[in-house]
Design a protein around this motif. Structure first.
Motif, PDB file in Angstrom:
ATOM      1  N   LYS A   1      28.286  10.206  -4.303  1.00  0.00           N
ATOM      2  CA  LYS A   1      29.661   9.706  -4.281  1.00  0.00           C
ATOM      3  C   LYS A   1      29.814   8.460  -3.404  1.00  0.00           C
ATOM      4  N   GLY A   2      28.817   8.169  -2.547  1.00  0.00           N
ATOM      5  CA  GLY A   2      28.912   7.048  -1.618  1.00  0.00           C
ATOM      6  C   GLY A   2      29.341   7.470  -0.228  1.00  0.00           C
ATOM      7  N   GLN A   3      29.258   8.767   0.053  1.00  0.00           N
ATOM      8  CA  GLN A   3      29.639   9.310   1.354  1.00  0.00           C
ATOM      9  C   GLN A   3      28.389   9.606   2.176  1.00  0.00           C
ATOM     10  N   THR A   4      28.514   9.450   3.482  1.00  0.00           N
ATOM     11  CA  THR A   4      27.431   9.801   4.395  1.00  0.00           C
ATOM     12  C   THR A   4      27.910  10.921   5.315  1.00  0.00           C
ATOM     13  N   PRO A   5      26.990  11.581   6.002  1.00  0.00           N
ATOM     14  CA  PRO A   5      27.436  12.580   6.978  1.00  0.00           C
ATOM     15  C   PRO A   5      28.437  11.995   7.979  1.00  0.00           C
ATOM     16  N   LEU A   6      28.245  10.743   8.385  1.00  0.00           N
ATOM     17  CA  LEU A   6      29.162  10.133   9.353  1.00  0.00           C
ATOM     18  C   LEU A   6      30.537   9.873   8.738  1.00  0.00           C
ATOM     19  N   SER A   7      30.588   9.350   7.511  1.00  0.00           N
ATOM     20  CA  SER A   7      31.902   9.078   6.912  1.00  0.00           C
ATOM     21  C   SER A   7      32.661  10.371   6.650  1.00  0.00           C
ATOM     22  N   LEU A   8      31.959  11.422   6.255  1.00  0.00           N
ATOM     23  CA  LEU A   8      32.609  12.720   6.046  1.00  0.00           C
ATOM     24  C   LEU A   8      33.024  13.343   7.377  1.00  0.00           C
ATOM     25  N   ALA A   9      32.163  13.243   8.375  1.00  0.00           N
ATOM     26  CA  ALA A   9      32.490  13.794   9.693  1.00  0.00           C
ATOM     27  C   ALA A   9      33.746  13.134  10.249  1.00  0.00           C
ATOM     28  N   SER A  10      33.897  11.836  10.013  1.00  0.00           N
ATOM     29  CA  SER A  10      35.037  11.112  10.590  1.00  0.00           C
ATOM     30  C   SER A  10      36.387  11.639  10.110  1.00  0.00           C
ATOM     31  N   THR A  11      36.421  12.298   8.961  1.00  0.00           N
ATOM     32  CA  THR A  11      37.694  12.809   8.449  1.00  0.00           C
ATOM     33  C   THR A  11      37.788  14.332   8.446  1.00  0.00           C
ATOM     34  N   HIS A  12      36.686  15.005   8.719  1.00  0.00           N
ATOM     35  CA  HIS A  12      36.684  16.463   8.634  1.00  0.00           C
ATOM     36  C   HIS A  12      36.369  17.176   9.947  1.00  0.00           C
ATOM     37  N   LEU A  13      35.819  16.464  10.921  1.00  0.00           N
ATOM     38  CA  LEU A  13      35.330  17.127  12.131  1.00  0.00           C
ATOM     39  C   LEU A  13      35.979  16.572  13.392  1.00  0.00           C
ATOM     40  N   GLU A  14      35.766  17.283  14.483  1.00  0.00           N
ATOM     41  CA  GLU A  14      36.303  16.883  15.780  1.00  0.00           C
ATOM     42  C   GLU A  14      35.581  15.625  16.286  1.00  0.00           C
ATOM     43  N   PRO A  15      36.264  14.806  17.095  1.00  0.00           N
ATOM     44  CA  PRO A  15      35.662  13.555  17.597  1.00  0.00           C
ATOM     45  C   PRO A  15      34.303  13.747  18.274  1.00  0.00           C
ATOM     46  N   GLU A  16      34.130  14.826  19.015  1.00  0.00           N
ATOM     47  CA  GLU A  16      32.850  15.072  19.698  1.00  0.00           C
ATOM     48  C   GLU A  16      31.723  15.278  18.684  1.00  0.00           C
ATOM     49  N   THR A  17      32.026  15.936  17.580  1.00  0.00           N
ATOM     50  CA  THR A  17      31.018  16.166  16.541  1.00  0.00           C
ATOM     51  C   THR A  17      30.714  14.868  15.807  1.00  0.00           C
ATOM     52  N   VAL A  18      31.737  14.055  15.562  1.00  0.00           N
ATOM     53  CA  VAL A  18      31.530  12.746  14.933  1.00  0.00           C
ATOM     54  C   VAL A  18      30.570  11.923  15.783  1.00  0.00           C
ATOM     55  N   GLU A  19      30.783  11.928  17.091  1.00  0.00           N
ATOM     56  CA  GLU A  19      29.886  11.180  17.989  1.00  0.00           C
ATOM     57  C   GLU A  19      28.466  11.733  17.943  1.00  0.00           C
ATOM     58  N   ALA A  20      28.318  13.036  17.842  1.00  0.00           N
ATOM     59  CA  ALA A  20      26.987  13.640  17.745  1.00  0.00           C
ATOM     60  C   ALA A  20      26.292  13.186  16.461  1.00  0.00           C
ATOM     61  N   VAL A  21      27.028  13.107  15.371  1.00  0.00           N
ATOM     62  CA  VAL A  21      26.451  12.629  14.108  1.00  0.00           C
ATOM     63  C   VAL A  21      26.060  11.160  14.249  1.00  0.00           C
ATOM     64  N   ARG A  22      26.927  10.358  14.871  1.00  0.00           N
ATOM     65  CA  ARG A  22      26.615   8.935  15.067  1.00  0.00           C
ATOM     66  C   ARG A  22      25.347   8.768  15.921  1.00  0.00           C
ATOM     67  N   ARG A  23      25.261   9.533  16.998  1.00  0.00           N
ATOM     68  CA  ARG A  23      24.070   9.451  17.859  1.00  0.00           C
ATOM     69  C   ARG A  23      22.815   9.871  17.100  1.00  0.00           C
ATOM     70  N   ALA A  24      22.923  10.918  16.295  1.00  0.00           N
ATOM     71  CA  ALA A  24      21.769  11.380  15.515  1.00  0.00           C
ATOM     72  C   ALA A  24      21.341  10.313  14.506  1.00  0.00           C
ATOM     73  N   GLU A  25      22.309   9.646  13.930  1.00  0.00           N
ATOM     74  CA  GLU A  25      22.011   8.607  12.940  1.00  0.00           C
ATOM     75  C   GLU A  25      21.277   7.425  13.570  1.00  0.00           C
ATOM     76  N   GLU A  26      21.648   7.091  14.791  1.00  0.00           N
ATOM     77  CA  GLU A  26      21.113   5.895  15.452  1.00  0.00           C
ATOM     78  C   GLU A  26      19.876   6.145  16.295  1.00  0.00           C
ATOM     79  N   GLY A  27      19.706   7.375  16.770  1.00  0.00           N
ATOM     80  CA  GLY A  27      18.716   7.582  17.807  1.00  0.00           C
ATOM     81  C   GLY A  27      17.421   8.230  17.399  1.00  0.00           C
ATOM     82  N   GLY A  28      16.472   8.074  18.286  1.00  0.00           N
ATOM     83  CA  GLY A  28      15.190   8.758  18.194  1.00  0.00           C
ATOM     84  C   GLY A  28      14.500   8.634  16.858  1.00  0.00           C
ATOM     85  N   GLU A  29      13.916   9.717  16.435  1.00  0.00           N
ATOM     86  CA  GLU A  29      13.178   9.766  15.176  1.00  0.00           C
ATOM     87  C   GLU A  29      14.094   9.470  13.989  1.00  0.00           C
ATOM     88  N   GLU A  30      15.322   9.957  14.067  1.00  0.00           N
ATOM     89  CA  GLU A  30      16.282   9.765  12.986  1.00  0.00           C
ATOM     90  C   GLU A  30      16.550   8.279  12.748  1.00  0.00           C
TER      91      GLU A  30
END
Length: 121
Positions: free
Chosen positions: A21-50
C-alpha cells in the motif's frame, strides 16, 4: 498494540519495509501508536544493524493501485494531490474515525466491484 510492537523491535523485527500500500512501520506507527513507540520504531529504522539493511519495497512489486492513507512520504509513487494531508511521517494520516469507509471513498470502482460499502458513521 504498543507492547506488541516494542516486543517485535526487541526481537529484531525488520522495520525497513514498505508494504504493497506504500506504508511503512514508521508511517503506520505515527498514526496508531504512542509517541514513545513511534520513536522506538524510528530509532530501530535508523540504528545499528537495522540501519544497514536495504529497504524492501513491496509497493513497487505488489501494488494493487488502490489509494490508501498512512503513506510514507519517502516512498510516495505519485504526485501529491491537492487534497492530500501531509505530515512529517505520513501522507493522509488516518484516525479511527477516518478509517471507517475511507477505502470505499478513495477507491469507488474497486469498492463497488468487491461489494465494500462506504460507512457514514
Amino acid at each position: 498494540r504498543d507492547d506488541v510492537v516494542l516486543l517485535l523491535l526487541e526481537r529484531g523485527a525488520n522495520v525497513r519495509i514498505v508494504n504493497n500500500k506504500g506504508q511503512t512501520p514508521l508511517s503506520l506507527a505515527s498514526t496508531h501508536l504512542e509517541p514513545e513507540t513511534v520513536e522506538a520504531v524510528r530509532r530501530a529504522e535508523e540504528g545499528g544493524e537495522e540501519g544497514s539493511r536495504p529497504w524492501v519495497n513491496y509497493r513497487q512489486t505488489h501494488s494493487d493501485g488502490a489509494v490508501y492513507g498512512d503513506l510514507d512520504p519517502r516512498f510516495l509513487d505519485r504526485a501529491l494531490a491537492e487534497d492530500d494531508v501531509v505530515t512529517e511521517m505520513a501522507i493522509n494520516p488516518t484516525t479511527r474515525r477516518s478509517r471507517k469507509g475511507n477505502f470505499a471513498r478513495n477507491n469507488p470502482t474497486i469498492a463497488r466491484e468487491s461489494g465494500v460499502k462506504e460507512r457514514k458513521d
